[in-house]
Design a protein around this motif. Sequence first.
Motif, PDB file in Angstrom:
ATOM      1  N   PRO A  86       0.806  -1.230   0.000  1.00  0.00           N
ATOM      2  CA  PRO A  86       0.000   0.000   0.000  1.00  0.00           C
ATOM      3  C   PRO A  86       0.832   1.269   0.000  1.00  0.00           C
ATOM      4  CG  PRO A  86      -0.011  -1.025   2.172  1.00  0.00           C
ATOM      5  CD  PRO A  86       0.641  -2.001   1.241  1.00  0.00           C
ATOM      6  N   ALA A  87       1.975   1.270   0.648  1.00  0.00           N
ATOM      7  CA  ALA A  87       2.808   2.477   0.689  1.00  0.00           C
ATOM      8  C   ALA A  87       3.592   2.647  -0.611  1.00  0.00           C
ATOM      9  CB  ALA A  87       3.763   2.423   1.879  1.00  0.00           C
ATOM     10  N   LEU A  88       4.183   1.559  -1.087  1.00  0.00           N
ATOM     11  CA  LEU A  88       4.990   1.620  -2.305  1.00  0.00           C
ATOM     12  C   LEU A  88       4.111   1.764  -3.542  1.00  0.00           C
ATOM     13  CD1 LEU A  88       7.751   1.375  -3.709  1.00  0.00           C
ATOM     14  CD2 LEU A  88       7.433  -1.118  -3.684  1.00  0.00           C
ATOM     15  N   THR A  89       3.023   1.030  -3.591  1.00  0.00           N
ATOM     16  CA  THR A  89       2.109   0.902  -4.729  1.00  0.00           C
ATOM     17  C   THR A  89       2.754   0.068  -5.837  1.00  0.00           C
ATOM     18  OG1 THR A  89       2.745   2.838  -6.041  1.00  0.00           O
ATOM     19  CG2 THR A  89       1.140   3.179  -4.231  1.00  0.00           C
ATOM     20  N   VAL A  90       1.905  -0.445  -6.726  1.00  0.00           N
ATOM     21  CA  VAL A  90       2.412  -1.237  -7.842  1.00  0.00           C
ATOM     22  C   VAL A  90       3.268  -0.358  -8.759  1.00  0.00           C
ATOM     23  CG1 VAL A  90       1.778  -2.595  -9.867  1.00  0.00           C
ATOM     24  CG2 VAL A  90       0.475  -2.853  -7.730  1.00  0.00           C
ATOM     25  N   ALA A  91       2.844   0.862  -8.957  1.00  0.00           N
ATOM     26  CA  ALA A  91       3.628   1.780  -9.798  1.00  0.00           C
ATOM     27  C   ALA A  91       5.019   2.015  -9.205  1.00  0.00           C
ATOM     28  CB  ALA A  91       2.888   3.105  -9.953  1.00  0.00           C
ATOM     29  N   GLY A  92       5.100   2.143  -7.884  1.00  0.00           N
ATOM     30  CA  GLY A  92       6.397   2.327  -7.235  1.00  0.00           C
ATOM     31  C   GLY A  92       7.267   1.091  -7.372  1.00  0.00           C
ATOM     32  N   ALA A  93       6.648  -0.091  -7.273  1.00  0.00           N
ATOM     33  CA  ALA A  93       7.398  -1.340  -7.433  1.00  0.00           C
ATOM     34  C   ALA A  93       7.934  -1.458  -8.855  1.00  0.00           C
ATOM     35  CB  ALA A  93       6.510  -2.525  -7.089  1.00  0.00           C
ATOM     36  N   GLU A  94       7.146  -0.986  -9.828  1.00  0.00           N
ATOM     37  CA  GLU A  94       7.609  -0.986 -11.215  1.00  0.00           C
ATOM     38  C   GLU A  94       8.778  -0.025 -11.389  1.00  0.00           C
ATOM     39  OE1 GLU A  94       3.862  -2.171 -14.000  1.00  0.00           O
ATOM     40  OE2 GLU A  94       3.834  -0.145 -13.167  1.00  0.00           O
ATOM     41  N   GLU A  95       8.708   1.120 -10.748  1.00  0.00           N
ATOM     42  CA  GLU A  95       9.782   2.106 -10.862  1.00  0.00           C
ATOM     43  C   GLU A  95      11.086   1.596 -10.266  1.00  0.00           C
ATOM     44  OE1 GLU A  95      10.529   6.892 -10.042  1.00  0.00           O
ATOM     45  OE2 GLU A  95       8.545   5.996  -9.739  1.00  0.00           O
ATOM     46  N   LEU A  96      10.977   0.779  -9.211  1.00  0.00           N
ATOM     47  CA  LEU A  96      12.177   0.176  -8.605  1.00  0.00           C
ATOM     48  C   LEU A  96      12.690  -1.024  -9.402  1.00  0.00           C
ATOM     49  CD1 LEU A  96      11.487   0.223  -4.741  1.00  0.00           C
ATOM     50  CD2 LEU A  96      13.159   1.580  -6.012  1.00  0.00           C
ATOM     51  N   GLY A  97      11.942  -1.438 -10.412  1.00  0.00           N
ATOM     52  CA  GLY A  97      12.365  -2.580 -11.215  1.00  0.00           C
ATOM     53  C   GLY A  97      12.059  -3.917 -10.579  1.00  0.00           C
ATOM     54  N   LEU A  98      11.087  -3.942  -9.670  1.00  0.00           N
ATOM     55  CA  LEU A  98      10.758  -5.183  -8.973  1.00  0.00           C
ATOM     56  C   LEU A  98       9.719  -6.012  -9.718  1.00  0.00           C
ATOM     57  CD1 LEU A  98      10.423  -3.808  -5.304  1.00  0.00           C
ATOM     58  CD2 LEU A  98      12.485  -4.617  -6.481  1.00  0.00           C
ATOM     59  N   VAL A  99       8.784  -5.352 -10.400  1.00  0.00           N
ATOM     60  CA  VAL A  99       7.677  -6.046 -11.069  1.00  0.00           C
ATOM     61  C   VAL A  99       7.356  -5.346 -12.382  1.00  0.00           C
ATOM     62  CG1 VAL A  99       6.661  -6.728  -8.844  1.00  0.00           C
ATOM     63  CG2 VAL A  99       5.857  -4.646  -9.988  1.00  0.00           C
ATOM     64  N   CYS A 100       6.523  -6.006 -13.177  1.00  0.00           N
ATOM     65  CA  CYS A 100       5.928  -5.355 -14.330  1.00  0.00           C
ATOM     66  C   CYS A 100       4.489  -5.845 -14.454  1.00  0.00           C
ATOM     67  CB  CYS A 100       6.709  -5.612 -15.614  1.00  0.00           C
ATOM     68  SG  CYS A 100       6.574  -7.283 -16.242  1.00  0.00           S
ATOM     69  N   SER A 101       3.609  -4.968 -14.903  1.00  0.00           N
ATOM     70  CA  SER A 101       2.197  -5.313 -15.060  1.00  0.00           C
ATOM     71  C   SER A 101       1.989  -6.024 -16.392  1.00  0.00           C
ATOM     72  CB  SER A 101       1.330  -4.054 -15.005  1.00  0.00           C
ATOM     73  OG  SER A 101       1.403  -3.452 -13.729  1.00  0.00           O
ATOM     74  N   LEU A 102       1.157  -7.043 -16.359  1.00  0.00           N
ATOM     75  CA  LEU A 102       0.817  -7.775 -17.572  1.00  0.00           C
ATOM     76  C   LEU A 102      -0.451  -7.181 -18.153  1.00  0.00           C
ATOM     77  CD1 LEU A 102       1.479 -11.436 -16.353  1.00  0.00           C
ATOM     78  CD2 LEU A 102       2.968  -9.997 -17.728  1.00  0.00           C
ATOM     79  N   VAL A 103      -0.317  -6.410 -19.212  1.00  0.00           N
ATOM     80  CA  VAL A 103      -1.479  -5.784 -19.852  1.00  0.00           C
ATOM     81  C   VAL A 103      -1.376  -5.993 -21.363  1.00  0.00           C
ATOM     82  CG1 VAL A 103      -1.916  -4.059 -18.073  1.00  0.00           C
ATOM     83  CG2 VAL A 103      -0.225  -3.564 -19.854  1.00  0.00           C
ATOM     84  N   PRO A 104      -2.500  -6.193 -22.070  1.00  0.00           N
ATOM     85  CA  PRO A 104      -3.818  -6.350 -21.433  1.00  0.00           C
ATOM     86  C   PRO A 104      -3.942  -7.749 -20.825  1.00  0.00           C
ATOM     87  CG  PRO A 104      -3.997  -6.643 -23.792  1.00  0.00           C
ATOM     88  CD  PRO A 104      -2.571  -6.264 -23.544  1.00  0.00           C
ATOM     89  N   ALA A 105      -4.615  -7.849 -19.712  1.00  0.00           N
ATOM     90  CA  ALA A 105      -4.867  -9.121 -19.049  1.00  0.00           C
ATOM     91  C   ALA A 105      -6.165  -9.009 -18.297  1.00  0.00           C
ATOM     92  CB  ALA A 105      -3.728  -9.464 -18.087  1.00  0.00           C
TER      93      ALA A 105
END
Length: 525
Positions: A86-105
């Motif tokens: 909740p603090a980092l958010t998915v967008a923040g995790a993406e910015e740190l290079g930890l994850v990427c969103s699978l779109v479209p999904a």
Amino acid sequence: METVTSVLIERLRADLAAANFSVTALTGLWGVEADAALQRNQRVPAQRGLAALRQKLGRVEPSATLAELFVLGLPVAHADVAAALPALTVAGAEELGLVCSLVPAEPARVRPLVELRPYSFLDEFGADSWWIVSDLGELALGHPLGESHVLGIGGASRTLSGLIMPTPAGRVLDLGTGCGIQAMHASRHAEHVVATDISERALELAALNAALNGIDTIEFRLGSLFEPVAGERFDHIISNPPFVITPRTPGVPSYEYRDGGLVGDALVEAVVRGAADHLTPGGVAQLLGNWEYRAAAASVTDAFTRLEAWLDAPTADAAPLDAWIIEREVQLPSEYAETWIRDGGTRPGADFDRLYGAWLDDFASRGVTRVGFGYLLLRRPAETGLSALRRLERLPDALGHNPTGLGSHLAACLAAHDWQAATDDALLLRAHLTVASDVTEERHFWPGQDDPTLMTLHQGGGFGREVALDTALAALIGACDGDLNVGAIIGALAQLLDAEEPALIAELLPRIRELLDDGFLLPPA
């Protein structure tokens, strides 16, 4: 002023703590059996454990989401990741290079780009835990590792961290830092740590790990071996170098985390030869390594002969290194090849056979008959003119119970050796020695006999050594409680055993020195 990255890292740290993302929590999620399966690179039991927990609770725990994403390496629903961070958010995790969103999904999912695991340990300074980021492993990737892979914490990492002597130091060098775990351990006993690596990716992840765990005493430098620290000296050098012997053959993967790009065991030789010029007087280097046994004409050259040649090579100030080298394992070339081909993720088949042949050809080109693995402890003498310490031993089965690792034992043994080496026989006879607290004695008797037929001294910690005792040595050790000096004990034994005291002194003093070196006896405080 805080950078965007540092703010994101702080938020990640807060989310991991709030989710109780810890070793104990993960075991609680999926159980001990699943933990053991993960060690074997099998995740199905852990997946089943998480599914059963989700069904039982009727909800998704943040720790379970993070475990599924970063430990099992599986895509997870976007909403669940958002709830877990909740603090980092998915967008923040993406910015740190930890994850990427699978779109479209449908539904939206997030997949991991790195592995992020909790890590707990116990050392001389107490129990602690960290979070460690590394590249995704073979299990998550579904294919062999890439050559620039940054390894997380493995068996070799744990071995070296347990060997690190916790002696306070001003400057420490971690040569080939990888994900930074050894530099982080070194920060617990050092004022400043310099961590080097040839891989920019490794340094990025190592810096992330240090920041994530609130460690700000590590400086990161890019470069090969000692090049980034030319002209500098350190009180302690630590290295889990890329020592794996790899054929220099086209088509054979060269993994940065384990292969230094040199032929045979030349990488370990380079670290050993270079250490003297980068240690302060009294400074210590500790590393893991492989070394080759090579056939020479009709005989096989003992690997220790080659190691001693590395130690005796001229240095800038012609100071030979002290050395304590312990060989823990020896493999045949075929066993060695199989181990490291599998380590890269290649499975039996045509490609495995091709790599196998390349390894065997490479060993045959140098007449290699076996490969040893072990620990190297090197020291630059504090004073010139002293005889060099040279302990080269094979201890394949010895290992005592060392909850905080072997580092404290190594440090105590070195200190005891230095004391006894500087103490002549006359002073040794006046010394009050004590038996180490982990030492026990075992006696065997023939039925009906009063005198033992076999007496053995056991070391519970350290390397778990055993020493056969005779009557005189057993009696001397039994009397070493600090009250009487060695000379008084031997004098009493001479009368009790009806022996000549000078002869008993000549027999027992060398054995006392050996027991001091091995940590059975302790010098005066």
